[in-house]
Design a protein around this motif. Structure first.
Motif, PDB file in Angstrom:
ATOM      1  N   PHE A 114      38.085  46.913  33.627  1.00 47.42           N
ATOM      2  CA  PHE A 114      39.170  46.156  34.233  1.00 47.42           C
ATOM      3  C   PHE A 114      38.878  44.661  34.267  1.00 47.42           C
ATOM      4  CE2 PHE A 114      38.971  50.304  36.455  1.00 47.42           C
ATOM      5  CZ  PHE A 114      40.189  50.830  36.045  1.00 47.42           C
ATOM      6  N   ALA A 115      39.957  43.895  34.295  1.00 45.63           N
ATOM      7  CA  ALA A 115      39.891  42.464  34.583  1.00 45.63           C
ATOM      8  C   ALA A 115      40.618  42.249  35.900  1.00 45.63           C
ATOM      9  CB  ALA A 115      40.541  41.657  33.464  1.00 45.63           C
ATOM     10  N   TYR A 116      39.907  41.778  36.890  1.00 49.80           N
ATOM     11  CA  TYR A 116      40.474  41.629  38.228  1.00 49.80           C
ATOM     12  C   TYR A 116      41.545  40.551  38.262  1.00 49.80           C
ATOM     13  CZ  TYR A 116      40.755  40.163  43.121  1.00 49.80           C
ATOM     14  OH  TYR A 116      41.210  39.803  44.363  1.00 49.80           O
ATOM     15  N   VAL A 117      42.676  40.883  38.905  1.00 51.21           N
ATOM     16  CA  VAL A 117      43.770  39.934  39.062  1.00 51.21           C
ATOM     17  C   VAL A 117      43.848  39.448  40.511  1.00 51.21           C
ATOM     18  CG1 VAL A 117      46.263  39.569  38.851  1.00 51.21           C
ATOM     19  CG2 VAL A 117      45.052  40.961  37.148  1.00 51.21           C
ATOM     20  N   GLU A 118      44.132  40.362  41.462  1.00 49.33           N
ATOM     21  CA  GLU A 118      44.237  39.957  42.872  1.00 49.33           C
ATOM     22  C   GLU A 118      44.134  41.168  43.779  1.00 49.33           C
ATOM     23  OE1 GLU A 118      43.549  38.254  45.320  1.00 49.33           O
ATOM     24  OE2 GLU A 118      44.803  36.502  44.848  1.00 49.33           O
ATOM     25  N   ASN A 119      43.757  40.915  45.025  1.00 46.90           N
ATOM     26  CA  ASN A 119      43.810  41.935  46.059  1.00 46.90           C
ATOM     27  C   ASN A 119      45.195  41.876  46.699  1.00 46.90           C
ATOM     28  OD1 ASN A 119      42.862  43.906  47.986  1.00 46.90           O
ATOM     29  ND2 ASN A 119      42.730  42.249  49.473  1.00 46.90           N
ATOM     30  N   PRO A 296      43.902  37.483  49.953  1.00 41.72           N
ATOM     31  CA  PRO A 296      43.485  37.182  48.574  1.00 41.72           C
ATOM     32  C   PRO A 296      41.963  37.098  48.482  1.00 41.72           C
ATOM     33  CG  PRO A 296      45.241  35.713  49.298  1.00 41.72           C
ATOM     34  CD  PRO A 296      44.762  36.426  50.518  1.00 41.72           C
ATOM     35  N   LEU A 297      41.407  37.621  47.405  1.00 39.17           N
ATOM     36  CA  LEU A 297      39.960  37.636  47.228  1.00 39.17           C
ATOM     37  C   LEU A 297      39.568  37.072  45.866  1.00 39.17           C
ATOM     38  CD1 LEU A 297      39.071  41.244  48.494  1.00 39.17           C
ATOM     39  CD2 LEU A 297      39.001  39.118  49.808  1.00 39.17           C
ATOM     40  N   THR A 298      38.377  36.530  45.806  1.00 39.09           N
ATOM     41  CA  THR A 298      37.788  36.130  44.533  1.00 39.09           C
ATOM     42  C   THR A 298      37.076  37.335  43.920  1.00 39.09           C
ATOM     43  OG1 THR A 298      35.677  35.496  45.529  1.00 39.09           O
ATOM     44  CG2 THR A 298      37.416  33.801  45.436  1.00 39.09           C
ATOM     45  N   GLN A 299      36.680  37.215  42.660  1.00 30.62           N
ATOM     46  CA  GLN A 299      35.925  38.291  42.024  1.00 30.62           C
ATOM     47  C   GLN A 299      34.628  38.557  42.781  1.00 30.62           C
ATOM     48  OE1 GLN A 299      36.537  40.281  38.871  1.00 30.62           O
ATOM     49  NE2 GLN A 299      35.094  41.371  40.191  1.00 30.62           N
ATOM     50  N   ALA A 300      33.976  37.504  43.238  1.00 23.34           N
ATOM     51  CA  ALA A 300      32.722  37.669  43.978  1.00 23.34           C
ATOM     52  C   ALA A 300      32.949  38.438  45.272  1.00 23.34           C
ATOM     53  CB  ALA A 300      32.104  36.304  44.271  1.00 23.34           C
TER      54      ALA A 300
END
Length: 321
Positions: A114-119, A296-300
């Motif tokens: 997967f490529a993370y987009v958003e929470n 909202p979250l970052t990948q980290a």
């Protein structure tokens, strides 16, 4: 006014329809698959975000699709979709942190697919108890666990669910493992109803699912599975178990593209979701109607969340299994 879970969902769907607008042919359509209950929180919030996508983008439009499924649905999605395909899917800690440890054979994918987009949102689970027990807060709960010889019977959504692990981790950390009984139900809503009916002494649920019983006085909501008290809504002020040093995690809903999708496009999709989630009416609707958080979250931060849940699962899986 008392609000049932069904009533909340009807209000949510009605609210979603207010924002619905036509799809511009020139916009690039991205289908967003929710592999969970079509009438559940994730599906309703996804629909809300999709109807607002036309308001905030001249380039993209989201179309929501809800499928009753689980890991198998995501397996098929990963198998069918290639990098760059205009499709998004939801995954969360239930798959990435629990299923990956408890039943890894069910998963034919990993985070690398997967490529993370958003929470999309965060939901803070709450612990409720039968009101007749007189437990009002965490200190009362500690006293009850310490002094009562009764079985601590907790209603949860499935035998190896997020709710089951949160209950197991909390009461084990409080020294009550030998008195603990987890009673699984087929849905989180049914688990919430069980404690209200007196079938169990406690339940772990979403806030919206226990609201009616709390308003009627049959249960007390005594703790939140978070680091601090709930900040808004009907349960504002309910203490977080993290304040007392007990383990916790939020329920989160990650929007994912297929791995290898153009990074610029993924960033543009994230920016669109960020605009939708920043809409004041969306924020108010999520907090007041759905009783969930814009988060909202970052990948980290996603990686940290997934690892935190994995650590809890690994530490307490023997209690659950």
């Amino acid at each position: 006014m008392k609000k049932t879970w069904k009533g909340l969902m009807m209000a949510a769907v009605a609210s979603v329809s207010i924002f619905a607008s036509g799809c511009a042919d020139e916009k690039e359509t991205w289908t967003v698959t929710c592999p969970w209950a079509p009438s559940g929180v994730a599906a309703v919030v996804s629909q809300k975000a999709s109807t607002l996508s036309t308001k905030y983008s001249d380039k993209y439009i989201f179309v929501s699709e809800a499928i009753k499924g689980d890991a198998a649905t995501v397996n098929n999605w990963v198998l069918d979709k290639k990098a760059g395909d205009p499709n998004l899917v939801f995954v969360g800690e239930g798959l990435l942190s629990i299923t990956s440890i408890i039943d890894p054979n069910k998963m034919k994918f990993s985070e690398k697919d997967f490529a993370y987009v958003e929470n999309l949102y965060s939901s803070i689970f709450v612990l409720s108890s039968q009101s007749k027990l007189g437990i009002k807060n965490m200190k009362d709960l500690q006293e009850y666990v310490k002094n009562s010889n009764d079985t601590i019977n907790v209603a949860v959504n499935g035998a190896t669910s997020s709710e089951a692990f949160l209950a197991g981790a909390l009461f084990t950390s409080m020294g009550a493992q030998n008195k603990l009984k987890l009673t699984p139900y087929t849905s989180a809503a049914e688990a919430a109803q069980a404690v209200a009916r007196g079938e169990t002494t406690f339940a772990v649920s979403h806030q919206s699912q226990i609201l009616e019983s709390a308003e009627q006085g049959s249960v007390n909501v005594i703790a939140a599975f978070d680091e601090k008290p709930i900040s808004h809504g009907p349960f504002a002020g309910v203490e977080g178990v993290g304040e007392y040093g007990y383990p916790y995690f939020r329920n989160r809903c990650f929007v994912m593209a297929r791995a290898g999708t153009d990074a610029k496009k993924v960033a543009e999709l994230k920016a669109l979701y960020d605009k939708v989630l920043a809409d004041p009416e969306v924020s108010k609707w999520m907090q007041e109607t759905m009783l969930i958080e814009v988060d909202p979250l970052t990948q980290a931060q996603v990686d940290e969340h997934v690892q935190n849940v994995k650590d809890i699962i690994n530490k307490y899986k023997d209690v659950i299994l």
